[in-house]
Each structure stands twice: as C-alpha cells, then as structure tokens.
Design a protein around this motif. Structure first.
Motif, mmCIF file in Angstrom:
data_model
loop_
_atom_site.group_PDB
_atom_site.id
_atom_site.type_symbol
_atom_site.label_atom_id
_atom_site.label_comp_id
_atom_site.label_asym_id
_atom_site.label_seq_id
_atom_site.Cartn_x
_atom_site.Cartn_y
_atom_site.Cartn_z
ATOM 1 N N HIS A 24 0.810 -1.224 0.000
ATOM 2 C CA HIS A 24 0.000 0.000 0.000
ATOM 3 C C HIS A 24 0.842 1.272 0.000
ATOM 4 O O HIS A 24 0.329 2.354 0.305
ATOM 5 N N ALA A 78 -8.672 -3.884 5.974
ATOM 6 C CA ALA A 78 -9.265 -5.214 6.119
ATOM 7 C C ALA A 78 -8.140 -6.241 6.192
ATOM 8 O O ALA A 78 -7.196 -6.192 5.406
ATOM 9 N N ASP A 79 -8.209 -7.118 7.134
ATOM 10 C CA ASP A 79 -7.215 -8.194 7.309
ATOM 11 C C ASP A 79 -5.812 -7.670 7.605
ATOM 12 O O ASP A 79 -4.824 -8.344 7.303
ATOM 13 N N HIS A 80 -5.694 -6.481 8.185
ATOM 14 C CA HIS A 80 -4.374 -5.936 8.521
ATOM 15 C C HIS A 80 -3.706 -6.807 9.585
ATOM 16 O O HIS A 80 -4.381 -7.320 10.492
ATOM 17 N N GLU A 94 -14.838 5.134 2.744
ATOM 18 C CA GLU A 94 -14.959 3.669 2.775
ATOM 19 C C GLU A 94 -13.743 2.996 2.155
ATOM 20 O O GLU A 94 -13.256 1.981 2.663
ATOM 21 N N ALA A 95 -13.229 3.550 1.072
ATOM 22 C CA ALA A 95 -12.030 2.967 0.451
ATOM 23 C C ALA A 95 -10.845 3.033 1.411
ATOM 24 O O ALA A 95 -10.042 2.094 1.475
ATOM 25 N N ALA A 128 -11.062 2.960 4.704
ATOM 26 C CA ALA A 128 -11.305 1.940 5.726
ATOM 27 C C ALA A 128 -10.983 0.547 5.197
ATOM 28 O O ALA A 128 -10.360 -0.273 5.887
ATOM 29 N N ARG A 129 -11.353 0.274 3.962
ATOM 30 C CA ARG A 129 -11.125 -1.061 3.390
ATOM 31 C C ARG A 129 -9.638 -1.399 3.240
ATOM 32 O O ARG A 129 -9.279 -2.571 3.177
#
Length: 116
Positions: A46, A95-97, A88-89, A91-92
C-alpha cells in the motif's frame, strides 16, 4: 484524493490483550517477528496510499480544562495516515491488517483529515 487518519485500537482489558500478555516473552517475540514482517509487507503493498507511516503510540497523559494533568488509558495503539478516493475505500485498506490478525488490535478507526 483525501487524507485519512487510521488509528488502531486495542481493549487493554479485553480477551485478545489478556491472551497476548499470557504468552511467554519468547512466544510474544516470535509472534512479533512474524507480525512485523507482515506489517512491512502490508506497507509495501500500500506504499502508494501511505502519506505518513505513523507508528505505535505510547503512554497517554490527559490535560483537562482546569489544567490538571493525569495518566489516562485509552484504546489507541498505532496510527497511520493514508490517502484514498473515499472514506470507505480508506477503511477497506485495513481489512485483514496484520495488527488485527497477528497482534491483539481489535479494530481500526478511520477518519478524514479535514481542512486540507
């Protein structure tokens, strides 16, 4: 793209943290080694979205409106600033961090940085 502050949370009285603290120091160190490698991999995946890598948060002091300073306990543990097209993007991205899969964090609060 807007900037978003993401703050990882951990209930320091909750079952995940108690399970972590119940582990031996050697087991904690081994799990932390795996976890840190996973965090580095997440950061690499990321890197184009990370504005400020942030880091772990230490002990908290709180000053009230009367000027009194005291120790405080909260759920804030780690922070990072990211950029994304939508709230929202942003926040996503978490996910699974690894902080929630390997370390005892139980959530990530994501909020827009206003006034940019």
């Amino acid at each position: 793209m807007a900037h978003y502050l993401a703050v990882f949370t951990m209930d320091k009285a909750g079952p995940r943290f108690r399970a972590w603290k119940a582990m031996s120091e050697a087991d904690q160190a081994a799990r932390a080694e795996v976890g840190l490698a996973a965090v580095k991999a997440w950061e690499a995946a990321h890197h184009g979205r990370i504005v400020h890598i942030g880091g772990p948060l230490g002990p908290t002091l709180r000053i009230d409106d009367a000027g009194r300073i005291a120790d405080a306990v909260n759920q804030l543990t780690v922070f990072v600033v990211v950029r994304a097209d939508t709230h929202e993007a942003a926040a996503r991205l978490f996910a699974d961090h690894p902080h929630m899969k390997i370390f005892p964090c139980d959530g990530v609060e994501v909020m827009p940085v206003l006034g940019e």
